[in-house]
Design a protein around this motif. Structure first.
Motif, PDB file in Angstrom:
ATOM      1  N   UNK A 147       0.816  -1.208   0.000  1.00 28.03           N
ATOM      2  CA  UNK A 147       0.000   0.000   0.000  1.00 28.03           C
ATOM      3  C   UNK A 147       0.848   1.255   0.000  1.00 28.03           C
ATOM      4  N   UNK A 148       1.962   1.221   0.753  1.00 28.13           N
ATOM      5  CA  UNK A 148       2.868   2.378   0.783  1.00 28.13           C
ATOM      6  C   UNK A 148       3.472   2.630  -0.596  1.00 28.13           C
ATOM      7  N   UNK A 149       3.838   1.569  -1.302  1.00 31.49           N
ATOM      8  CA  UNK A 149       4.388   1.731  -2.651  1.00 31.49           C
ATOM      9  C   UNK A 149       3.355   2.355  -3.584  1.00 31.49           C
ATOM     10  N   UNK A 150       2.097   1.941  -3.441  1.00 35.26           N
ATOM     11  CA  UNK A 150       1.039   2.508  -4.277  1.00 35.26           C
ATOM     12  C   UNK A 150       0.881   3.998  -3.996  1.00 35.26           C
ATOM     13  N   UNK A 151       0.956   4.389  -2.723  1.00 39.77           N
ATOM     14  CA  UNK A 151       0.843   5.804  -2.373  1.00 39.77           C
ATOM     15  C   UNK A 151       2.008   6.616  -2.910  1.00 39.77           C
ATOM     16  N   UNK A 152       3.214   6.069  -2.819  1.00 41.06           N
ATOM     17  CA  UNK A 152       4.389   6.784  -3.322  1.00 41.06           C
ATOM     18  C   UNK A 152       4.336   6.911  -4.847  1.00 41.06           C
ATOM     19  N   UNK A 153       3.809   5.890  -5.512  1.00 36.33           N
ATOM     20  CA  UNK A 153       3.652   5.961  -6.972  1.00 36.33           C
ATOM     21  C   UNK A 153       2.688   7.068  -7.357  1.00 36.33           C
ATOM     22  N   UNK A 154       1.624   7.259  -6.549  1.00 37.67           N
ATOM     23  CA  UNK A 154       0.681   8.342  -6.808  1.00 37.67           C
ATOM     24  C   UNK A 154       1.380   9.688  -6.688  1.00 37.67           C
ATOM     25  N   UNK A 155       2.231   9.848  -5.683  1.00 42.52           N
ATOM     26  CA  UNK A 155       3.012  11.079  -5.536  1.00 42.52           C
ATOM     27  C   UNK A 155       3.832  11.331  -6.790  1.00 42.52           C
ATOM     28  N   UNK A 156       4.545  10.302  -7.249  1.00 46.79           N
ATOM     29  CA  UNK A 156       5.430  10.468  -8.399  1.00 46.79           C
ATOM     30  C   UNK A 156       4.660  10.713  -9.695  1.00 46.79           C
ATOM     31  N   UNK A 160      17.165   8.058  -3.369  1.00 49.40           N
ATOM     32  CA  UNK A 160      18.158   8.497  -4.350  1.00 49.40           C
ATOM     33  C   UNK A 160      19.308   7.501  -4.483  1.00 49.40           C
ATOM     34  N   UNK A 161      19.623   6.804  -3.404  1.00 49.28           N
ATOM     35  CA  UNK A 161      20.731   5.846  -3.434  1.00 49.28           C
ATOM     36  C   UNK A 161      20.286   4.435  -3.830  1.00 49.28           C
ATOM     37  N   UNK A 162      19.003   4.274  -4.132  1.00 47.14           N
ATOM     38  CA  UNK A 162      18.547   2.969  -4.615  1.00 47.14           C
ATOM     39  C   UNK A 162      17.638   2.218  -3.683  1.00 47.14           C
ATOM     40  N   UNK A 163      17.293   2.790  -2.529  1.00 48.03           N
ATOM     41  CA  UNK A 163      16.350   2.137  -1.628  1.00 48.03           C
ATOM     42  C   UNK A 163      14.945   2.163  -2.192  1.00 48.03           C
ATOM     43  N   UNK A 164      14.103   1.277  -1.712  1.00 48.16           N
ATOM     44  CA  UNK A 164      12.725   1.222  -2.192  1.00 48.16           C
ATOM     45  C   UNK A 164      11.817   0.737  -1.071  1.00 48.16           C
ATOM     46  N   UNK A 165      10.519   0.744  -1.340  1.00 42.81           N
ATOM     47  CA  UNK A 165       9.536   0.226  -0.388  1.00 42.81           C
ATOM     48  C   UNK A 165       9.146  -1.213  -0.725  1.00 42.81           C
ATOM     49  N   UNK A 166       9.981  -1.878  -1.478  1.00 44.90           N
ATOM     50  CA  UNK A 166       9.739  -3.280  -1.799  1.00 44.90           C
ATOM     51  C   UNK A 166      10.209  -4.182  -0.673  1.00 44.90           C
TER      52      UNK A 166
END
Length: 257
Positions: free
Chosen positions: A46-55, A180-186
């Motif tokens: 769900x957090x990834x979906x929210x961040x994708x909406x931001x982007x 920016x350094x390659x981290x993700x919410x995966x």
């Protein structure tokens, strides 16, 4: 409490979302957007979906990205304080003071040092049996209660600001450097264990996690999930520990667990 750069995205992970109920309640909150996933991709899904909406609306990474569960209440001044903070070049995440209303103590830092492989293997075996798992949970709750009664939940009971190993998962604050350094919410697993995954990710990216008690929230801990686990949740816990062992202890993970 809004600052010019604040955007809150409410992600509905329900299998049967009811957008009408939420959009009506949020009508007077123009800086809050509602997003229904249409399934249950898990906490970080769900957090990834929210961040994708931001982007989809912004080209650059936000200075701070917050991921919280539904049990959190932000204390007055939280966002104003956060808006004045600039992440250091080595800051990957910030852990706020999370004051448990149930246990009367600060849930952060979650861990000051990494878990040992021996402890994680112990948990993976314990989680084979839901009854033993719940007894282990009950013992941890008793420990939290005793600690809360001894220390209280006021400012004096909190640790001093500084670098920690892992933050508590109920309220996570990522700096732009993390992404920016390659981290993700995966996550390599569906649920649980995100604290270890994030701690290990930050360490591999050359970033640190800082505990900052001037940022404070209240936590109605387990208001949505309950205190104990059923068989399904127990399975998710075991899968999480096994996944962490595979991904972060590969050179040591041999034999049957």
């Amino acid at each position: 409490e809004r600052t010019p750069e604040t955007l809150m995205i409410l992600v509905d992970n329900s299998d049967r979302p009811a957008p009408g109920k939420f959009t009506k309640a949020l009508a007077g909150w123009p800086f809050v957007e509602y997003l229904a996933t249409g399934n249950n991709p898990g906490y970080f899904g769900g957090a990834r979906a929210g961040l994708s909406l931001w982007h989809s609306h912004h080209r650059k990474q936000p200075r701070w990205t917050l991921v919280t569960n539904v049990d959190i209440i932000f204390r007055t001044g939280f966002f104003r304080t956060l808006s004045t903070m600039e992440p250091g070049s080595a800051t990957g995440m910030v852990a706020p003071s999370i004051l448990s209303l149930r246990w009367k103590s600060d849930l952060n830092p979650q861990r000051m040092e990494p878990y040992t492989r021996k402890h994680l293997v112990f948990l993976s075996r314990l989680y084979r049996f839901p009854l033993l798992h719940n007894l282990y949970i009950a013992a941890s709750y008793l420990k939290k209660l005793i600690r809360g009664l001894r220390s209280g939940s006021g400012p004096a009971a909190r640790r001093e600001a500084g670098v920690i190993y892992a933050p508590h998962g109920s309220c996570l604050i990522f700096s732009r450097h993390f992404f920016d350094r390659g981290g993700s919410l995966g996550l390599p697993q569906f649920l649980f264990g995100e604290e270890i995954v994030l701690a290990e990710t930050a360490r591999r990216l050359g970033l640190v996690i800082e505990y900052r008690p001037e940022l404070a929230v209240d936590d109605h801990e387990h208001a949505s999930t309950g205190l104990f686990v059923n068989r399904k949740m127990n399975r998710y816990y075991r899968e999480s520990v096994l996944s962490i062992l595979r991904h972060y202890y590969p050179e040591q993970t041999g034999g049957q667990i």
